[in-house]
Write an enzyme that holds these catalytic residues in place. Sequence first.
Site, PDB file in Angstrom:
ATOM      1  CG  ASP A  83      -0.212  -0.094   2.555  1.00 17.08           C
ATOM      2  OD1 ASP A  83       0.881  -0.693   2.602  1.00 17.08           O
ATOM      3  OD2 ASP A  83      -0.725   0.449   3.558  1.00 17.08           O
ATOM      4  CD  GLU A 147       4.355   0.557   6.914  1.00 18.91           C
ATOM      5  OE1 GLU A 147       5.127   0.854   7.826  1.00 18.91           O
ATOM      6  OE2 GLU A 147       3.945   1.396   6.076  1.00 18.91           O
TER       7      GLU A 147
HETATM    8 ZN   LIG Z   1       6.809   2.405   3.971  1.00 19.82          ZN
END
Ligand SMILES: [Zn+2]
Length: 434
Positions: A83, A147
Site C-alpha cells: 500500500d 502498513e
Molecule cells: Zn513504507
Amino acid sequence: MADQQALDEVVEFTSDLIRIDTTNRGGGDCQERPAAEYAAEQLAGAGLQPMMLERTKGRTNVVARIEGTDPSADALLVHGHLDVVPAEAADWSVHPFSGEIRDGVVWGRGAVDMKNMDAMILAVVRGWARQGVRPRRDLVIAFTADEEASAVDGSGFLADEHPELFEGCTEGISESGAFTFHDGAGRQIYPIAAGERGTGWLKLTARGRAGHGSKVNKENAVTRLAAAVTRIGEHEWPLRLTPTVRAAFAELAALYGIEPDLTDVDRLLEKLGPAAKLVEATVRNSANPTMLAAGYKLNVIPGEAVAYVDGRYLPGGEDEFRTTLDLLTGPDVDWEFSHREVALQAPVDSPTYANMRAAVEEFAPEGHVVPYCMSGGTDAKQFSRLGITGYGFAPLKLPEGFDYQALFHGVDERVPVEALHFGVRVLDRFLRTA
Ligand SMILES: [Zn+2]
C-alpha cells in the site's frame, strides 16, 4: 551477480506497481489485491509457490518461502508493503499513478516507499531462478497490506494468524535503510536502520465539576486539561542513549574526525552539522500535544475535556515514558494509550549487520555505512512478536538533490533507474550471502 534482465525487470516492476493504485487512506477502502496478484505472478514465474492471505476481502498479503541450502540455518524474512499513502495529482509534476519513466527517473507514489523495494525483491528472486542460485538460509518473502494504517489487515494479521509461515525466521529486512544521505560537504552516508522508536498515542481526559461560567469553580476540567497539556508540551525529556544511537555517534564522529563526547550530546550534534538529522530525533522520548476538545457553549463549564498527544519512546524507554506521563498529567487528568506499538532494537555487531554493510560497501565504495534508529515505525514492529529482529535495509544509491526523507510520503516521489539498479545489485549480493 544480478544479470541484465534483473536490472531491466526492477524498473518495469517498479513502474507497473506504481500504476496499480493502492492508496491507503486508513478508512479500510484500500485494495491491495491487484498489486498482490501482480507480485504473486512474478514469484510463481520464479518457480515459487506464493500464498495469498486475506483477513478482509481485497486486503491481500502474499507470502512465499525459498528453501535454503543449509537446513540448520535460521530463516530470514524479506518483507515489503504494497500500500501507499495518498497523493493529490494536482500537486505533482507527473501523475502520481503513471509510473512514468522520464529522463532515467521512475515517477510516482511508492517510488521510494516502497514499491521500489518490492520490485527489487521480485527482480532478485527471478534472477536466481534463471541462474539456479539458492541462498544459504531459507528466505521468507512477504508482501503486506495495510502498513500505512494500522497493519491489522497486513503484518499484524500475518503475525497473529499465520505464524507458521514464518517458522525459523530470526531476522528480517525491510524499508528505510541503506539509502544515500548526502551531508552537503561531499560525504555519502548510508544509514542502516537497527531500531525503531515505539509509538504511544495518548488520550488525556480531565474531569471536573460542570457548572455556570460566571461562578467560582476550582474544579474546571478545561483548566486542568490545559495545565496538563502545557506540562507535557514543555517537558524536557532527558537524554537516553540506546546502543544503536551510541554506535551511530561513534561511526559519525569517526567519519567527521571529532571526539565522540557523549557527555555533551548537544555540542556533538552541533558539530555533526546536517548529519545530526540521522540521530537527533532518537536521543530521547518525545510527546507532542496535537488535538484538543472541550465544551459546547461559552458560558458553560464542561464536566470533561479531552486532548491527544503523539508520544514516541525509545527502545527500553517505555517504563520511563509511562511514569513521566503519570507525573505530568497529575491527579486530575487520566491518560491512556489510544494506540501503542513497541520500540525495537537490533544489534549492530551481528553477522547480518556486517553483511549488509559489506554489500553496500562493495557497490558504493565511497559510501560510509552507519547504523541509525528510526524515529517512527514499520511492519517490523508486528513481526517482532514472532521473535524476528528487524533491520531497515532497502538499498538505494541516490544522487545529490534527491532528499530521501522529503520524497518519503512527499510530492513528486520518484526514483532514478540507476538507484534501482544499485538496489538490485546490493540486495542480490546481501541475500546470496546472508
Ligand atoms: Zn513504507
